[in-house]
Design a protein around this motif. Structure first.
Motif, PDB file in Angstrom:
ATOM      1  N   ILE A   1     -34.814 -19.888 -18.933  1.00 18.02           N
ATOM      2  CA  ILE A   1     -33.974 -18.689 -18.946  1.00 18.02           C
ATOM      3  C   ILE A   1     -33.348 -18.470 -17.574  1.00 18.02           C
ATOM      4  O   ILE A   1     -32.138 -18.222 -17.464  1.00 18.02           O
ATOM      5  N   LYS A   2     -34.155 -18.596 -16.526  1.00 21.50           N
ATOM      6  CA  LYS A   2     -33.632 -18.432 -15.168  1.00 21.50           C
ATOM      7  C   LYS A   2     -32.556 -19.471 -14.860  1.00 21.50           C
ATOM      8  O   LYS A   2     -31.513 -19.152 -14.291  1.00 21.50           O
ATOM      9  N   THR A   3     -32.800 -20.719 -15.254  1.00 26.89           N
ATOM     10  CA  THR A   3     -31.840 -21.784 -15.001  1.00 26.89           C
ATOM     11  C   THR A   3     -30.526 -21.526 -15.724  1.00 26.89           C
ATOM     12  O   THR A   3     -29.442 -21.682 -15.153  1.00 26.89           O
ATOM     13  N   CYS A   4     -30.611 -21.115 -16.987  1.00 27.23           N
ATOM     14  CA  CYS A   4     -29.386 -20.888 -17.767  1.00 27.23           C
ATOM     15  C   CYS A   4     -28.582 -19.714 -17.224  1.00 27.23           C
ATOM     16  O   CYS A   4     -27.348 -19.758 -17.238  1.00 27.23           O
ATOM     17  N   PHE A   5     -29.253 -18.671 -16.754  1.00 28.99           N
ATOM     18  CA  PHE A   5     -28.507 -17.553 -16.178  1.00 28.99           C
ATOM     19  C   PHE A   5     -28.003 -17.879 -14.775  1.00 28.99           C
ATOM     20  O   PHE A   5     -26.952 -17.395 -14.367  1.00 28.99           O
ATOM     21  N   ARG A   6     -28.741 -18.725 -14.040  1.00 31.96           N
ATOM     22  CA  ARG A   6     -28.263 -19.140 -12.722  1.00 31.96           C
ATOM     23  C   ARG A   6     -27.029 -20.039 -12.867  1.00 31.96           C
ATOM     24  O   ARG A   6     -26.106 -19.980 -12.063  1.00 31.96           O
TER      25      ARG A   6
ATOM     26  N   LEU B   1     -23.176 -15.209 -24.484  1.00 37.20           N
ATOM     27  CA  LEU B   1     -22.285 -16.187 -25.117  1.00 37.20           C
ATOM     28  C   LEU B   1     -21.933 -17.331 -24.165  1.00 37.20           C
ATOM     29  O   LEU B   1     -22.074 -18.499 -24.510  1.00 37.20           O
ATOM     30  N   ILE B   2     -21.491 -17.014 -22.967  1.00 37.60           N
ATOM     31  CA  ILE B   2     -21.070 -18.056 -22.028  1.00 37.60           C
ATOM     32  C   ILE B   2     -22.244 -18.934 -21.595  1.00 37.60           C
ATOM     33  O   ILE B   2     -22.131 -20.161 -21.621  1.00 37.60           O
ATOM     34  N   PRO B   3     -23.412 -18.368 -21.209  1.00 40.88           N
ATOM     35  CA  PRO B   3     -24.507 -19.279 -20.854  1.00 40.88           C
ATOM     36  C   PRO B   3     -24.994 -20.114 -22.035  1.00 40.88           C
ATOM     37  O   PRO B   3     -25.408 -21.259 -21.851  1.00 40.88           O
ATOM     38  N   ALA B   4     -24.918 -19.581 -23.260  1.00 37.97           N
ATOM     39  CA  ALA B   4     -25.318 -20.365 -24.432  1.00 37.97           C
ATOM     40  C   ALA B   4     -24.370 -21.541 -24.637  1.00 37.97           C
ATOM     41  O   ALA B   4     -24.805 -22.663 -24.925  1.00 37.97           O
ATOM     42  N   LEU B   5     -23.073 -21.295 -24.506  1.00 38.66           N
ATOM     43  CA  LEU B   5     -22.105 -22.386 -24.619  1.00 38.66           C
ATOM     44  C   LEU B   5     -22.285 -23.396 -23.480  1.00 38.66           C
ATOM     45  O   LEU B   5     -22.213 -24.607 -23.693  1.00 38.66           O
ATOM     46  N   ALA B   6     -22.526 -22.894 -22.276  1.00 43.59           N
ATOM     47  CA  ALA B   6     -22.665 -23.780 -21.114  1.00 43.59           C
ATOM     48  C   ALA B   6     -23.881 -24.687 -21.240  1.00 43.59           C
ATOM     49  O   ALA B   6     -23.790 -25.896 -20.980  1.00 43.59           O
TER      50      ALA B   6
ATOM     51  N   LYS C   1     -37.560 -34.057 -14.643  1.00 41.18           N
ATOM     52  CA  LYS C   1     -38.300 -33.476 -15.774  1.00 41.18           C
ATOM     53  C   LYS C   1     -38.501 -31.980 -15.641  1.00 41.18           C
ATOM     54  O   LYS C   1     -38.400 -31.252 -16.589  1.00 41.18           O
ATOM     55  N   GLY C   2     -38.798 -31.489 -14.484  1.00 36.75           N
ATOM     56  CA  GLY C   2     -38.994 -30.047 -14.302  1.00 36.75           C
ATOM     57  C   GLY C   2     -37.789 -29.378 -13.678  1.00 36.75           C
ATOM     58  O   GLY C   2     -37.922 -28.448 -12.891  1.00 36.75           O
ATOM     59  N   ALA C   3     -36.595 -29.852 -14.022  1.00 36.18           N
ATOM     60  CA  ALA C   3     -35.350 -29.373 -13.390  1.00 36.18           C
ATOM     61  C   ALA C   3     -35.229 -27.870 -13.439  1.00 36.18           C
ATOM     62  O   ALA C   3     -35.487 -27.229 -14.437  1.00 36.18           O
ATOM     63  N   ARG C   4     -34.847 -27.321 -12.293  1.00 34.27           N
ATOM     64  CA  ARG C   4     -34.648 -25.871 -12.209  1.00 34.27           C
ATOM     65  C   ARG C   4     -33.274 -25.558 -11.740  1.00 34.27           C
ATOM     66  O   ARG C   4     -32.550 -26.205 -11.185  1.00 34.27           O
TER      67      ARG C   4
END
Length: 176
Positions: free
Chosen positions: A7-12, A77-82, A173-176
């Protein structure tokens, strides 16, 4: 990658469509979106209530006034598409493949609109659309439309390409 890390990665990477995203990043974020939508649906129902709408004589539907759910959907919407775009890159495909069902839908609507005119299409007179050779093409296109989201889902489940591709190196593997 854990649920909170994803979640943090997708919002970042809110609007980052370049690079790659491993399966855990995508699927944890998809789970977050699902849980958020369900929880906010209940909260919307409790805060804003429901409306009973009569669709036909004796046929009623219950609608929830979804204020918070719509705000959540718009904000994510935008982070989900990204993240979906990056996930496609990770499997070796262009991010445009994520939009395949939408492209098919627009193509079918345009084809039927030019073949029959847009009036029967938008008024819901689908019986008028299933006649003759154009109807056969429309049925085949409907089959493609049914299969296309399943195909995109299958592509999203494919493993990470084990080597660098045109969209970047293999994410750790643990990409942040």
């Amino acid at each position: 990658m854990s649920f909170t890390d994803a979640i943090k990665t997708c919002f970042r990477k809110y609007a980052t469509f370049s690079g790659r995203a491993r399966r855990p990043e995508y699927w944890w974020f998809a789970l977050f979106l699902f849980i958020g939508s369900v929880v906010l649906g209940f909260i919307d129902g409790a805060l804003f209530g429901t409306v009973e709408v009569e669709r036909a004589p004796g046929v009623y539907d219950v609608e929830v006034r979804s204020v918070l759910g719509r705000i959540f959907a718009l904000a994510t919407l935008i982070p989900a598409l990204a993240v979906g775009w990056r996930r496609m890159h990770d499997t070796g495909r262009s991010g445009l493949y994520l939009l395949y069902p939408l492209i098919v839908m627009v193509g079918i609507t345009t084809f039927l609109g030019f073949a029959y005119g847009f009036r029967p299409l938008f008024s819901g007179e689908f019986g008028a659309l299933i006649g003759g050779g154009v109807g056969l093409i429309a049925l085949l296109a409907a089959l493609v439309l049914f299969i296309s989201p399943l195909l995109v889902l299958w592509w999203l489940t494919r493993p990470t390409q084990p080597h660098q591709n045109q969209w970047g190196p293999v994410p750790p593997k643990g990409a942040r």
